[in-house]
Design a protein around this motif. Structure first.
Motif, PDB file in Angstrom:
ATOM      1  N   PHE A  29       7.994  -1.814   6.168  1.00 22.07           N
ATOM      2  CA  PHE A  29       7.369  -2.610   7.226  1.00 22.07           C
ATOM      3  C   PHE A  29       8.319  -3.687   7.746  1.00 22.07           C
ATOM      4  N   LYS A  30       9.077  -4.288   6.846  1.00 25.81           N
ATOM      5  CA  LYS A  30       9.981  -5.360   7.262  1.00 25.81           C
ATOM      6  C   LYS A  30      11.088  -4.819   8.159  1.00 25.81           C
ATOM      7  N   TYR A  31      11.757  -3.762   7.727  1.00 28.28           N
ATOM      8  CA  TYR A  31      12.901  -3.261   8.468  1.00 28.28           C
ATOM      9  C   TYR A  31      12.522  -2.280   9.568  1.00 28.28           C
ATOM     10  N   GLY A  32      11.340  -1.675   9.470  1.00 31.89           N
ATOM     11  CA  GLY A  32      10.909  -0.733  10.498  1.00 31.89           C
ATOM     12  C   GLY A  32      10.106  -1.398  11.599  1.00 31.89           C
ATOM     13  N   LEU A  33       9.261  -2.356  11.240  1.00 32.07           N
ATOM     14  CA  LEU A  33       8.367  -2.982  12.208  1.00 32.07           C
ATOM     15  C   LEU A  33       8.629  -4.472  12.396  1.00 32.07           C
ATOM     16  N   GLY A  34       9.555  -5.016  11.646  1.00 31.81           N
ATOM     17  CA  GLY A  34       9.873  -6.433  11.780  1.00 31.81           C
ATOM     18  C   GLY A  34       8.820  -7.358  11.195  1.00 31.81           C
ATOM     19  N   GLU A  35       8.088  -6.913  10.192  1.00 27.96           N
ATOM     20  CA  GLU A  35       7.054  -7.721   9.536  1.00 27.96           C
ATOM     21  C   GLU A  35       7.529  -8.127   8.141  1.00 27.96           C
ATOM     22  N   PRO A  36       8.142  -9.297   7.970  1.00 27.09           N
ATOM     23  CA  PRO A  36       8.731  -9.666   6.686  1.00 27.09           C
ATOM     24  C   PRO A  36       7.753 -10.236   5.650  1.00 27.09           C
ATOM     25  N   LEU A  37       6.524 -10.550   6.037  1.00 28.84           N
ATOM     26  CA  LEU A  37       5.601 -11.199   5.116  1.00 28.84           C
ATOM     27  C   LEU A  37       5.293 -10.331   3.888  1.00 28.84           C
ATOM     28  N   GLY A  38       5.204  -9.038   4.076  1.00 31.62           N
ATOM     29  CA  GLY A  38       4.895  -8.145   2.956  1.00 31.62           C
ATOM     30  C   GLY A  38       5.946  -8.195   1.864  1.00 31.62           C
ATOM     31  N   VAL A  39       7.216  -8.316   2.268  1.00 34.62           N
ATOM     32  CA  VAL A  39       8.285  -8.397   1.277  1.00 34.62           C
ATOM     33  C   VAL A  39       8.188  -9.706   0.500  1.00 34.62           C
ATOM     34  N   THR A  40       7.805 -10.768   1.183  1.00 35.50           N
ATOM     35  CA  THR A  40       7.646 -12.047   0.498  1.00 35.50           C
ATOM     36  C   THR A  40       6.564 -11.948  -0.571  1.00 35.50           C
ATOM     37  N   VAL A  41       5.443 -11.380  -0.223  1.00 35.34           N
ATOM     38  CA  VAL A  41       4.329 -11.268  -1.169  1.00 35.34           C
ATOM     39  C   VAL A  41       4.633 -10.233  -2.251  1.00 35.34           C
ATOM     40  N   MET A  42       5.024  -9.034  -1.858  1.00 39.02           N
ATOM     41  CA  MET A  42       5.268  -7.973  -2.840  1.00 39.02           C
ATOM     42  C   MET A  42       6.504  -8.260  -3.684  1.00 39.02           C
ATOM     43  N   GLY A  43       7.480  -8.937  -3.126  1.00 36.20           N
ATOM     44  CA  GLY A  43       8.655  -9.308  -3.909  1.00 36.20           C
ATOM     45  C   GLY A  43       8.280 -10.238  -5.043  1.00 36.20           C
ATOM     46  N   TRP A  44       7.395 -11.178  -4.754  1.00 35.33           N
ATOM     47  CA  TRP A  44       6.935 -12.107  -5.777  1.00 35.33           C
ATOM     48  C   TRP A  44       6.122 -11.371  -6.846  1.00 35.33           C
ATOM     49  N   ILE A  45       5.236 -10.499  -6.406  1.00 34.33           N
ATOM     50  CA  ILE A  45       4.400  -9.739  -7.340  1.00 34.33           C
ATOM     51  C   ILE A  45       5.266  -8.824  -8.210  1.00 34.33           C
ATOM     52  N   HIS A  46       6.205  -8.129  -7.572  1.00 31.07           N
ATOM     53  CA  HIS A  46       7.070  -7.222  -8.324  1.00 31.07           C
ATOM     54  C   HIS A  46       7.933  -8.002  -9.323  1.00 31.07           C
TER      55      HIS A  46
END
Length: 119
Positions: A29-46
């Motif tokens: 989503f971040k690199y395909g659609l330009g939506e970086p919020l998911g990486v922030t949340v999932m990065g923290w969870i992961h």
């Protein structure tokens, strides 16, 4: 709640694999659609679940009397996506989740003894 080392390890291994998949989807989503919020949340969870996996490996390898190579394999399995589940199945097939009776001290028992002697 799990009541055995195998149950706890399975829970954390599957959670680590699911969080990896979530992070990969968030990266798409971040690199395909330009939506970086998911990486922030999932990065923290992961990161949290990854840390739990590593701590679980370090806690259970001593009472289960894993060889050092098995511990290293378990820790390396946390890096590629879904490898933690592969390791859990591999270890289960080899009966590595049963406690072995032994008069020898465990790894952490030896560490505790050395630290007491140094004091």
């Amino acid at each position: 709640m799990p009541r055995s080392y195998a149950g706890w390890f399975r829970l954390v291994a599957v959670a680590e694999a699911v969080s990896w998949i979530g992070l990969l989807v968030a990266m798409a989503f971040k690199y395909g659609l330009g939506e970086p919020l998911g990486v922030t949340v999932m990065g923290w969870i992961h990161g949290l679940v990854f840390t739990a996996y590593v701590v679980t490996c370090l806690v259970i390898f001593s009472p289960l009397r894993w060889r050092f190579g098995v511990l290293v394999l378990a820790l390396v399995a946390s890096v590629p996506p879904l490898a933690s589940v592969w390791f859990e199945r591999w270890a289960h097939r080899r009966d590595l989740f049963t406690e072995r009776d032994s008069v020898e001290p465990t790894f952490w028992g030896r560490v505790r003894y050395v630290l007491r002697e140094l004091n």
